[in-house]
Design a protein around this motif. Structure first.
Motif, PDB file in Angstrom:
ATOM      1  N   GLN A  78       0.841  -1.209   0.000  1.00  0.00           N
ATOM      2  CA  GLN A  78       0.000   0.000   0.000  1.00  0.00           C
ATOM      3  C   GLN A  78       0.874   1.256   0.000  1.00  0.00           C
ATOM      4  OE1 GLN A  78      -2.879  -0.466   3.270  1.00  0.00           O
ATOM      5  NE2 GLN A  78      -3.033  -2.609   2.703  1.00  0.00           N
ATOM      6  N   ALA A  79       1.961   1.208   0.776  1.00  0.00           N
ATOM      7  CA  ALA A  79       2.874   2.357   0.836  1.00  0.00           C
ATOM      8  C   ALA A  79       3.514   2.597  -0.528  1.00  0.00           C
ATOM      9  CB  ALA A  79       3.943   2.115   1.893  1.00  0.00           C
ATOM     10  N   GLU A  80       3.893   1.521  -1.182  1.00  0.00           N
ATOM     11  CA  GLU A  80       4.538   1.640  -2.493  1.00  0.00           C
ATOM     12  C   GLU A  80       3.552   2.212  -3.525  1.00  0.00           C
ATOM     13  OE1 GLU A  80       5.976  -2.086  -4.009  1.00  0.00           O
ATOM     14  OE2 GLU A  80       6.851  -1.142  -5.791  1.00  0.00           O
ATOM     15  N   ALA A  81       2.332   1.679  -3.501  1.00  0.00           N
ATOM     16  CA  ALA A  81       1.318   2.163  -4.461  1.00  0.00           C
ATOM     17  C   ALA A  81       1.034   3.653  -4.218  1.00  0.00           C
ATOM     18  CB  ALA A  81       0.037   1.349  -4.314  1.00  0.00           C
ATOM     19  N   MET A  82       0.945   4.012  -2.948  1.00  0.00           N
ATOM     20  CA  MET A  82       0.639   5.413  -2.628  1.00  0.00           C
ATOM     21  C   MET A  82       1.807   6.319  -3.043  1.00  0.00           C
ATOM     22  SD  MET A  82      -1.077   6.725   0.849  1.00  0.00           S
ATOM     23  CE  MET A  82       0.239   6.933   2.032  1.00  0.00           C
ATOM     24  N   ALA A  83       3.019   5.848  -2.854  1.00  0.00           N
ATOM     25  CA  ALA A  83       4.199   6.644  -3.216  1.00  0.00           C
ATOM     26  C   ALA A  83       4.250   6.883  -4.725  1.00  0.00           C
ATOM     27  CB  ALA A  83       5.467   5.937  -2.740  1.00  0.00           C
ATOM     28  N   HIS A  84       4.034   5.820  -5.493  1.00  0.00           N
ATOM     29  CA  HIS A  84       4.081   5.978  -6.955  1.00  0.00           C
ATOM     30  C   HIS A  84       2.992   6.915  -7.452  1.00  0.00           C
ATOM     31  CE1 HIS A  84       7.335   3.391  -8.279  1.00  0.00           C
ATOM     32  NE2 HIS A  84       7.046   2.626  -7.220  1.00  0.00           N
ATOM     33  N   LEU A  85       1.812   6.732  -6.882  1.00  0.00           N
ATOM     34  CA  LEU A  85       0.695   7.589  -7.285  1.00  0.00           C
ATOM     35  C   LEU A  85       0.979   9.047  -6.903  1.00  0.00           C
ATOM     36  CD1 LEU A  85      -2.130   7.630  -8.496  1.00  0.00           C
ATOM     37  CD2 LEU A  85      -3.064   7.059  -6.245  1.00  0.00           C
ATOM     38  N   ALA A  86       1.523   9.253  -5.710  1.00  0.00           N
ATOM     39  CA  ALA A  86       1.811  10.619  -5.249  1.00  0.00           C
ATOM     40  C   ALA A  86       2.774  11.305  -6.215  1.00  0.00           C
ATOM     41  CB  ALA A  86       2.391  10.587  -3.833  1.00  0.00           C
ATOM     42  N   VAL A  87       3.811  10.585  -6.618  1.00  0.00           N
ATOM     43  CA  VAL A  87       4.790  11.182  -7.538  1.00  0.00           C
ATOM     44  C   VAL A  87       4.116  11.506  -8.875  1.00  0.00           C
ATOM     45  CG1 VAL A  87       6.901  10.729  -8.858  1.00  0.00           C
ATOM     46  CG2 VAL A  87       6.767  10.082  -6.429  1.00  0.00           C
ATOM     47  N   GLU A  88       3.332  10.545  -9.347  1.00  0.00           N
ATOM     48  CA  GLU A  88       2.694  10.725 -10.658  1.00  0.00           C
ATOM     49  C   GLU A  88       1.741  11.925 -10.696  1.00  0.00           C
ATOM     50  OE1 GLU A  88       0.652   7.219 -12.088  1.00  0.00           O
ATOM     51  OE2 GLU A  88      -0.470   8.409 -13.560  1.00  0.00           O
ATOM     52  N   ILE A  89       0.958  12.092  -9.644  1.00  0.00           N
ATOM     53  CA  ILE A  89      -0.070  13.151  -9.704  1.00  0.00           C
ATOM     54  C   ILE A  89       0.415  14.485  -9.135  1.00  0.00           C
ATOM     55  CG2 ILE A  89      -1.968  11.473  -9.638  1.00  0.00           C
ATOM     56  CD1 ILE A  89      -2.412  12.103  -6.724  1.00  0.00           C
ATOM     57  N   SER A  90       1.646  14.487  -8.602  1.00  0.00           N
ATOM     58  CA  SER A  90       2.121  15.720  -7.950  1.00  0.00           C
ATOM     59  C   SER A  90       2.258  16.879  -8.935  1.00  0.00           C
ATOM     60  CB  SER A  90       3.454  15.479  -7.237  1.00  0.00           C
ATOM     61  OG  SER A  90       4.428  15.118  -8.192  1.00  0.00           O
ATOM     62  N   ASP A  91       2.376  16.571 -10.240  1.00  0.00           N
ATOM     63  CA  ASP A  91       2.509  17.668 -11.219  1.00  0.00           C
ATOM     64  C   ASP A  91       1.191  17.962 -11.921  1.00  0.00           C
ATOM     65  OD1 ASP A  91       2.120  15.530 -12.860  1.00  0.00           O
ATOM     66  OD2 ASP A  91       3.976  15.772 -14.025  1.00  0.00           O
ATOM     67  N   GLY A  92       0.106  17.421 -11.392  1.00  0.00           N
ATOM     68  CA  GLY A  92      -1.199  17.719 -12.001  1.00  0.00           C
ATOM     69  C   GLY A  92      -1.717  16.644 -12.939  1.00  0.00           C
ATOM     70  N   THR A  93      -0.891  15.599 -13.172  1.00  0.00           N
ATOM     71  CA  THR A  93      -1.350  14.494 -14.022  1.00  0.00           C
ATOM     72  C   THR A  93      -2.559  13.818 -13.374  1.00  0.00           C
ATOM     73  OG1 THR A  93       0.929  14.075 -14.657  1.00  0.00           O
ATOM     74  CG2 THR A  93      -0.620  12.267 -15.042  1.00  0.00           C
ATOM     75  N   VAL A  94      -3.515  13.419 -14.211  1.00  0.00           N
ATOM     76  CA  VAL A  94      -4.669  12.676 -13.675  1.00  0.00           C
ATOM     77  C   VAL A  94      -4.450  11.193 -13.959  1.00  0.00           C
ATOM     78  CG1 VAL A  94      -7.162  12.290 -13.842  1.00  0.00           C
ATOM     79  CG2 VAL A  94      -6.240  14.621 -13.952  1.00  0.00           C
ATOM     80  N   HIS A  95      -4.430  10.382 -12.894  1.00  0.00           N
ATOM     81  CA  HIS A  95      -4.237   8.938 -13.057  1.00  0.00           C
ATOM     82  C   HIS A  95      -5.588   8.309 -13.429  1.00  0.00           C
ATOM     83  CE1 HIS A  95      -2.250   5.089 -12.271  1.00  0.00           C
ATOM     84  NE2 HIS A  95      -3.359   4.709 -11.650  1.00  0.00           N
ATOM     85  N   PRO A  96      -5.599   7.328 -14.364  1.00  0.00           N
ATOM     86  CA  PRO A  96      -6.899   6.800 -14.813  1.00  0.00           C
ATOM     87  C   PRO A  96      -7.677   6.019 -13.743  1.00  0.00           C
ATOM     88  CG  PRO A  96      -5.072   5.620 -15.854  1.00  0.00           C
ATOM     89  CD  PRO A  96      -4.475   6.794 -15.134  1.00  0.00           C
ATOM     90  N   GLU A  97      -6.995   5.384 -12.803  1.00  0.00           N
ATOM     91  CA  GLU A  97      -7.706   4.569 -11.797  1.00  0.00           C
ATOM     92  C   GLU A  97      -7.833   5.331 -10.488  1.00  0.00           C
ATOM     93  OE1 GLU A  97      -9.006   1.629 -12.293  1.00  0.00           O
ATOM     94  OE2 GLU A  97      -8.252   1.527 -14.363  1.00  0.00           O
ATOM     95  N   LYS A  98      -9.035   5.422  -9.984  1.00  0.00           N
ATOM     96  CA  LYS A  98      -9.230   6.096  -8.691  1.00  0.00           C
ATOM     97  C   LYS A  98      -8.894   5.184  -7.523  1.00  0.00           C
ATOM     98  CE  LYS A  98     -12.595   9.745  -9.211  1.00  0.00           C
ATOM     99  NZ  LYS A  98     -11.789  10.669  -8.446  1.00  0.00           N
ATOM    100  N   TYR A  99      -9.111   3.893  -7.708  1.00  0.00           N
ATOM    101  CA  TYR A  99      -8.957   2.953  -6.595  1.00  0.00           C
ATOM    102  C   TYR A  99      -7.768   2.023  -6.808  1.00  0.00           C
ATOM    103  CZ  TYR A  99     -13.621   4.113  -4.875  1.00  0.00           C
ATOM    104  OH  TYR A  99     -14.709   4.755  -4.362  1.00  0.00           O
ATOM    105  N   THR A 100      -6.990   1.818  -5.754  1.00  0.00           N
ATOM    106  CA  THR A 100      -5.960   0.783  -5.773  1.00  0.00           C
ATOM    107  C   THR A 100      -6.173  -0.078  -4.533  1.00  0.00           C
ATOM    108  OG1 THR A 100      -4.415   2.413  -6.684  1.00  0.00           O
ATOM    109  CG2 THR A 100      -3.462   0.338  -5.893  1.00  0.00           C
ATOM    110  N   TYR A 101      -6.442  -1.365  -4.732  1.00  0.00           N
ATOM    111  CA  TYR A 101      -6.605  -2.290  -3.602  1.00  0.00           C
ATOM    112  C   TYR A 101      -5.482  -3.323  -3.655  1.00  0.00           C
ATOM    113  CZ  TYR A 101     -11.442  -0.619  -3.096  1.00  0.00           C
ATOM    114  OH  TYR A 101     -12.559   0.139  -2.904  1.00  0.00           O
ATOM    115  N   LEU A 102      -4.784  -3.471  -2.551  1.00  0.00           N
ATOM    116  CA  LEU A 102      -3.730  -4.487  -2.479  1.00  0.00           C
ATOM    117  C   LEU A 102      -4.309  -5.745  -1.830  1.00  0.00           C
ATOM    118  CD1 LEU A 102      -0.625  -4.001  -3.209  1.00  0.00           C
ATOM    119  CD2 LEU A 102      -2.028  -1.945  -3.056  1.00  0.00           C
TER     120      LEU A 102
END
Ligand code: BGC
Length: 338
Positions: free
Chosen positions: A297-321
């Motif tokens: 969960q920490a890894e998924a959150m970290a990757h998502l945080a980096v990706e969206i930090s510049d305003g990019t919109v990630h296609p998936e709202k939910y990540t379940y481990l």
């Protein structure tokens, strides 16, 4: 929004200065900086403390050459405090926020603040309802599915009961059980209990419920509630189903303090696989636990945080481990992960 505008103006000015000084854009490239603001419901939570320490590591890895700063705030169980903290983190200039809601049914103020300031939010572990998450593109959730952990806990308990006829100490063909539940209203409380009990029944285990108590995920509260139940049911309890490891360990603490020999103790099952939980499983105190994959969960959150930090919109709202059953074969491997 305002903040983004200021940045846009700065970016244009910097670009202009590069042209004036005759540099090409690439030559003056500076290290990117990512500031992540985190607020979580309570700093005494064992699982979340372990998850967040993993998050700090994962964020550095996910950010590569970019510099990262993480500011973590404790909401100390008050939604109002958390709302103020979100404002504070936005004012500090955080690029992205990770929010572990105090009250998962009350994120509206936080969502409004995030949307008005154009700062995306990853909610984690305490899941907002879907309608709230749909309010804006910049809202995400990272967690795990409660149902799966309940089913796995039920399967593990059924296996222990089938393989050990001593669990049914009074030999009445039924297992007298009690439940220690997490906070009322938390998606992982009622759902875990419901599925664990149904799974045991589906596996042919006859059950008799003696009692249940809410202990809010907390080891000392669970110890206290368990002491009350021991007082009421003496040596009748054969199984303790706890919604997390800390509460299972609190129940064990209660038995250690009570005047009962170990052969009159029930079996205890938890969920999480925290460090202390895995140790207790290894030592045979905990009959079973299910791994709540905090590193994943920490890894998924970290990757998502980096990706969206510049305003990019990630296609998936939910990540379940996925959850994982802890066994004698894999327990050491999971202990080493931490
Ligand atoms: C964990 C608990 C934790 C709770 C906090 C659950 O998913 O299993 O240990 O206390 O989340 O929200």
């Amino acid at each position: 929004m305002k903040q983004k505008k200021v940045w846009e103006v700065c970016a244009v000015l910097m670009f202009g200065m590069q042209i004036l000084s005759g540099c090409k854009a690439g030559e003056t490239a500076q290290t990117e900086k990512i500031h992540v603001g985190v607020t979580y419901y309570n700093q005494s939570d064992t699982f979340l403390n372990e998850m967040l320490s993993s998050f700090r590591e994962e964020l550095k890895l996910a950010a590569g050459t970019s510099e990262t700063t993480v500011t973590v705030l404790d909401a100390a169980g008050a939604q109002r405090t958390q709302d103020d903290q979100v404002k504070e983190l936005i004012d500090m200039g955080c690029d992205v926020l990770c929010v572990n809601l105090v009250d998962r049914a009350d994120p509206s103020e936080i969502i409004d603040l995030a949307r008005d300031n154009d700062v995306p939010i990853i909610f984690f572990n305490r899941e907002p309802v879907a309608e709230d998450l749909m309010q804006w593109d910049g809202l995400y959730y990272v967690g795990a599915e409660a149902k799966q952990s309940g089913i796995m806990q039920g399967e593990l308990a059924a296996e222990v009961i089938r393989n050990n006829e001593k669990v049914d100490r009074n030999g009445d063909g039924k297992i007298q059980y009690v439940v220690l539940e997490g906070e009322a209203g938390h998606q992982d409380a009622i759902i875990r209990t419901g599925y664990a009990v149904d799974t045991l029944k589906n596996q042919g285990i006859m059950l008799e419920k003696l009692s249940y108590q809410i202990a809010n995920w907390s080891r000392p509260q669970a110890q206290n509630r368990m002491e009350q139940m021991i007082g009421q049911y003496q040596n009748q309890i054969e199984l303790v189903l706890a919604n997390n490891d800390d509460m299972a360990l609190g129940a064990i603490d209660a038995y250690k303090g009570a005047n009962y020999t170990e052969n009159t103790w029930p079996i205890f099952l938890g969920i999480d696989g925290t460090h202390v939980g895995l140790q207790a499983f290894l030592e045979g105190e905990l009959a079973g636990t299910v791994y709540n994959d905090k590193e994943g969960q920490a890894e998924a959150m970290a990757h998502l945080a980096v990706e969206i930090s510049d305003g990019t919109v990630h296609p998936e709202k939910y990540t379940y481990l996925p959850y994982i059953k802890i066994t004698e074969e894999n327990v050491r491997e999971f202990l080493e992960r931490q």
